[in-house]
Design a protein around this motif. Structure first.
Motif, PDB file in Angstrom:
ATOM      1  N   PRO A  88      11.989  32.744  34.375  1.00  0.00           N
ATOM      2  CA  PRO A  88      13.247  32.358  35.024  1.00  0.00           C
ATOM      3  C   PRO A  88      13.140  32.366  36.551  1.00  0.00           C
ATOM      4  CG  PRO A  88      13.452  34.524  34.005  1.00  0.00           C
ATOM      5  CD  PRO A  88      12.130  33.984  33.605  1.00  0.00           C
ATOM      6  N   ARG A 113       7.594  37.431  26.498  1.00  0.00           N
ATOM      7  CA  ARG A 113       8.844  37.937  25.948  1.00  0.00           C
ATOM      8  C   ARG A 113       9.223  39.184  26.739  1.00  0.00           C
ATOM      9  NH1 ARG A 113      12.274  35.296  22.116  1.00  0.00           N
ATOM     10  NH2 ARG A 113      11.268  33.236  22.200  1.00  0.00           N
ATOM     11  N   GLU A 115      10.706  41.593  29.325  1.00  0.00           N
ATOM     12  CA  GLU A 115      11.098  41.341  30.719  1.00  0.00           C
ATOM     13  C   GLU A 115      10.000  40.581  31.464  1.00  0.00           C
ATOM     14  OE1 GLU A 115      14.493  42.495  29.828  1.00  0.00           O
ATOM     15  OE2 GLU A 115      14.178  42.044  31.950  1.00  0.00           O
ATOM     16  N   TYR A 139      19.278  29.063  33.762  1.00  0.00           N
ATOM     17  CA  TYR A 139      19.937  29.820  32.697  1.00  0.00           C
ATOM     18  C   TYR A 139      18.872  30.765  32.161  1.00  0.00           C
ATOM     19  CZ  TYR A 139      17.663  25.690  30.880  1.00  0.00           C
ATOM     20  OH  TYR A 139      16.766  24.675  30.675  1.00  0.00           O
ATOM     21  N   GLY A 144       9.545  32.647  26.638  1.00  0.00           N
ATOM     22  CA  GLY A 144       8.990  31.420  27.203  1.00  0.00           C
ATOM     23  C   GLY A 144       8.593  30.339  26.208  1.00  0.00           C
TER      24      GLY A 144
END
Ligand SMILES: N#Cc1c(-c2ccc3ccn(Cc4cccnc4)c3c2)n[nH]c1N
Length: 246
Positions: A88, A113, A115, A139, A144
């Motif tokens: 992100p 996956r 954090e 968003y 991923g």
């Protein structure tokens, strides 16, 4: 093109066996290899995560399994791949980046996956090969893998011969060229009337110049409505050139 994907959810990448990417694999245009990260986690529970240094919520993906996996994968191919890290906090994934990546012979995707991946993994491989941290949008997802499906499709469809009609991606939204940065306009097909709704007369006029101008005008209208930010970015000269070509 060779594509490697390292993930703890290999089944999430099953869609790469169907449709456009699946056909390209069957034709030998794409060599796609999906790897389970847990194959490189050697403890009894195949552990791939641990608590974050400094505290905080969630878990962080341990560097050791990623290091063993990426060392083995990089040693298994010729030359150096581009490692694409969905995150992100990455740079925006754009059509321009898709075009750039479609010209590379080898991509390795590392969907994480929890954090995310221990930062030292990005640093380690960033010292050795081209590593791109990329985000597919503003968003937050849980991992991923979905971004990898998006990016692989966007890249694969640009490879020569993958799309049936060579012109199919030349008029894409965001594709470089006269309609650069404009969204595509509306499309219509048979029947000529459906539930009392007809189609624009110009599309059956046979006048290609008028049809092209109508499509350009509709693209402008849709872009102005849905993505006015792209209008500011569009190069007016490109439209003049486009019009002159009509
Ligand atoms: N590309 C992309 C993404 C992701 C994404 C991608 C990889 C991972 C791995 C872990 N997470 C969960 C997570 C981690 C950290 C903070 N918030 C959430 C991911 C999210 N979310 N939104 C996007 N546009």
């Amino acid at each position: 093109m060779r594509l490697d994907v390292v993930t703890i959810f290999p089944e999430y990448l099953e869609p790469l066996n169907v449709s456009l990417v699946g056909k390209a694999r069957a034709r030998g245009q794409l060599d796609v290899r999906i790897h389970d990260l847990r194959d490189w986690a050697h403890d009894k529970h195949s552990t791939v995560d641990d608590t974050p240094y400094g505290g905080g919520p969630g878990m962080v993906m341990k560097p050791e399994p990623w290091g063993e996996a990426l060392d083995e994968i990089l040693a298994s191919g010729e030359g150096a791949p581009v490692i694409v890290v969905p995150t992100p906090s990455g740079a925006p994934f754009t059509q321009q980046l898709a075009v750039e990546l479609s010209a590379k012979p080898w991509l390795v995707f590392t969907p994480a996956r929890y954090e995310g991946i221990d930062r030292r993994v990005i640093e380690e491989y960033g010292d050795r090969v081209d590593v791109r941290e990329v985000s597919i949008g503003d968003y937050v997802l849980a991992g991923g893998e979905a971004p990898v499906l998006v990016m692989v499709e966007a890249v694969a469809r640009l490879l020569p011969g993958v799309l049936g009609n060579a012109a199919s991606h030349q008029d894409d939204s965001f594709a470089p060229g006269a309609m650069a940065d404009l969204l595509e306009g509306p499309v219509y097909t048979k029947p000529p009337e459906w539930r009392g709704r007809g189609i624009p007369d110009v599309l059956v006029s046979g006048h290609h110049g008028k049809i092209a101008r109508w499509r350009r005008d509709e693209a402008f209208r849709r872009t102005d409505r849905n993505r006015p930010d792209l209008i500011e970015r569009a190069d007016p000269a490109a439209f003049d050139k486009h019009d002159r070509a009509m």
